[in-house]
Write a protein that holds these residues in place. Structure first.
Motif, PDB file in Angstrom:
ATOM      1  N   GLU A 114       0.925  -0.991   0.124  1.00  0.00           N
ATOM      2  CA  GLU A 114      -0.211  -0.221  -0.214  1.00  0.00           C
ATOM      3  C   GLU A 114       0.852   1.136  -0.337  1.00  0.00           C
ATOM      4  O   GLU A 114       0.629   2.258  -0.469  1.00  0.00           O
ATOM      5  N   LYS A 115       1.988   1.277   0.319  1.00  0.00           N
ATOM      6  CA  LYS A 115       2.342   2.522   0.885  1.00  0.00           C
ATOM      7  C   LYS A 115       3.402   2.496  -0.481  1.00  0.00           C
ATOM      8  O   LYS A 115       3.393   3.807  -0.760  1.00  0.00           O
ATOM      9  N   ASP A 116       3.544   1.522  -1.236  1.00  0.00           N
ATOM     10  CA  ASP A 116       4.216   1.944  -2.952  1.00  0.00           C
ATOM     11  C   ASP A 116       3.308   2.371  -3.915  1.00  0.00           C
ATOM     12  O   ASP A 116       3.521   3.407  -4.283  1.00  0.00           O
ATOM     13  N   VAL A 117       2.168   2.207  -2.723  1.00  0.00           N
ATOM     14  CA  VAL A 117       1.023   1.947  -4.369  1.00  0.00           C
ATOM     15  C   VAL A 117       0.599   3.762  -4.149  1.00  0.00           C
ATOM     16  O   VAL A 117       0.594   4.437  -4.976  1.00  0.00           O
ATOM     17  N   TYR A 118       0.835   4.257  -2.883  1.00  0.00           N
ATOM     18  CA  TYR A 118       1.404   5.856  -2.695  1.00  0.00           C
ATOM     19  C   TYR A 118       1.891   6.372  -3.111  1.00  0.00           C
ATOM     20  O   TYR A 118       1.442   7.366  -3.728  1.00  0.00           O
ATOM     21  N   LYS A 119       3.196   5.866  -3.116  1.00  0.00           N
ATOM     22  CA  LYS A 119       3.823   6.712  -2.792  1.00  0.00           C
ATOM     23  C   LYS A 119       4.153   6.857  -4.616  1.00  0.00           C
ATOM     24  O   LYS A 119       4.675   7.743  -5.042  1.00  0.00           O
ATOM     25  N   LYS A 120       3.930   5.969  -5.527  1.00  0.00           N
ATOM     26  CA  LYS A 120       3.790   6.242  -6.862  1.00  0.00           C
ATOM     27  C   LYS A 120       2.558   6.920  -7.627  1.00  0.00           C
ATOM     28  O   LYS A 120       3.030   7.929  -7.997  1.00  0.00           O
ATOM     29  N   GLY A 121       1.794   7.433  -7.016  1.00  0.00           N
ATOM     30  CA  GLY A 121       0.439   8.660  -7.191  1.00  0.00           C
ATOM     31  C   GLY A 121       0.764   9.511  -6.638  1.00  0.00           C
ATOM     32  O   GLY A 121       1.089  10.584  -7.441  1.00  0.00           O
ATOM     33  N   PHE A 122       2.060   9.381  -5.567  1.00  0.00           N
ATOM     34  CA  PHE A 122       2.186  10.828  -5.046  1.00  0.00           C
ATOM     35  C   PHE A 122       3.391  11.367  -5.098  1.00  0.00           C
ATOM     36  O   PHE A 122       3.205  12.315  -6.172  1.00  0.00           O
ATOM     37  N   LEU A 123       4.069  10.310  -6.128  1.00  0.00           N
ATOM     38  CA  LEU A 123       5.408  11.132  -6.400  1.00  0.00           C
ATOM     39  C   LEU A 123       4.802  11.603  -8.556  1.00  0.00           C
ATOM     40  O   LEU A 123       5.261  12.426  -8.667  1.00  0.00           O
ATOM     41  N   GLY A 124       3.592  10.887  -8.998  1.00  0.00           N
ATOM     42  CA  GLY A 124       3.074  10.989  -9.828  1.00  0.00           C
ATOM     43  C   GLY A 124       1.895  12.454  -9.636  1.00  0.00           C
ATOM     44  O   GLY A 124       2.886  13.184 -11.122  1.00  0.00           O
ATOM     45  N   GLU A 125       1.569  12.716  -8.855  1.00  0.00           N
ATOM     46  CA  GLU A 125       1.243  14.814  -8.481  1.00  0.00           C
ATOM     47  C   GLU A 125       2.316  15.176  -8.449  1.00  0.00           C
ATOM     48  O   GLU A 125       1.950  16.560  -8.962  1.00  0.00           O
ATOM     49  N   MET A 126       3.313  15.013  -7.509  1.00  0.00           N
ATOM     50  CA  MET A 126       4.123  16.074  -7.447  1.00  0.00           C
ATOM     51  C   MET A 126       4.782  16.672  -8.780  1.00  0.00           C
ATOM     52  O   MET A 126       5.574  17.709  -9.093  1.00  0.00           O
ATOM     53  N   LEU A 127       5.450  15.537  -9.833  1.00  0.00           N
ATOM     54  CA  LEU A 127       6.410  15.661 -10.896  1.00  0.00           C
ATOM     55  C   LEU A 127       5.263  16.597 -11.890  1.00  0.00           C
ATOM     56  O   LEU A 127       5.687  17.315 -12.879  1.00  0.00           O
TER      57      LEU A 127
END
Length: 176
Positions: A114-127
């Motif tokens: 779950e943390k990796d999935v969240y981090k993937k979404g977060f990084l996508g938004e920040m980029l």
């Protein structure tokens, strides 16, 4: 005295309805019946007790509704910077804050974590936010051709670098 008034009113109502049912109603009886029917129907049509037909509850029984406000989009980079400084700041922010996390998630992404999935979404938004910052830089207003081409080249290189990571991050599969 109250009993007498109630008896008179009850007798009057009973005789009124008997006249209506037996078709012996006078014009006055018909008017009273029409006004009463319109009054009852208006309660259903023009409901003064609220939309659901229920009488409003007292404040004690009401549930408290907490309104959530959606934060307005705020730029990552300060507006006071020049266009050249904005490009440098976006590149710095990417290199210092997101590049390391992006490389880490690309190497060890687990779609069941779950943390990796969240981090993937977060990084996508920040980029994407960084790309929007670069996109807001208008180079068409710059008249100095050397300065303009340098700014365009720096902006273009930064966009390509961020887009490269963003495409790889977006390509990571997630179970839904």
């Amino acid at each position: 005295m109250d009993g007498l008034l109630q008896k008179i009113n009850t007798d009057a109502v009973v005789s009124f309805y008997q006249r209506l049912i037996n078709n012996n109603a006078s014009d006055m009886d018909k008017c009273i019946a029409t006004v009463g029917a319109v009054g009852v129907l208006s309660l259903f049509v023009f409901n003064p007790f609220g939309g659901s037909g229920n009488i409003k509850k007292s404040k004690k029984n009401k549930k408290r509704v907490v309104k959530r406000t959606i934060p307005k989009y705020e730029p990552i980079i300060k507006k006071e910077l020049t266009d050249e400084e904005k490009v440098v700041e976006v590149k710095r922010k990417f290199n210092e804050e997101y590049k390391k996390d992006a490389e880490q998630i690309l190497q060890s992404f687990d779609k069941n974590n779950e943390k990796d999935v969240y981090k993937k979404g977060f990084l996508g938004e920040m980029l994407m936010k960084l790309l929007l910052e670069l996109d807001s830089i208008d180079v068409s207003q710059i008249e100095d051709l050397e300065k303009k081409s340098k700014l365009k080249e720096g902006r273009k290189n930064t966009i390509h670098e961020i887009q490269g990571y963003l495409k790889q991050i977006d390509a990571l599969k997630v179970d839904k």
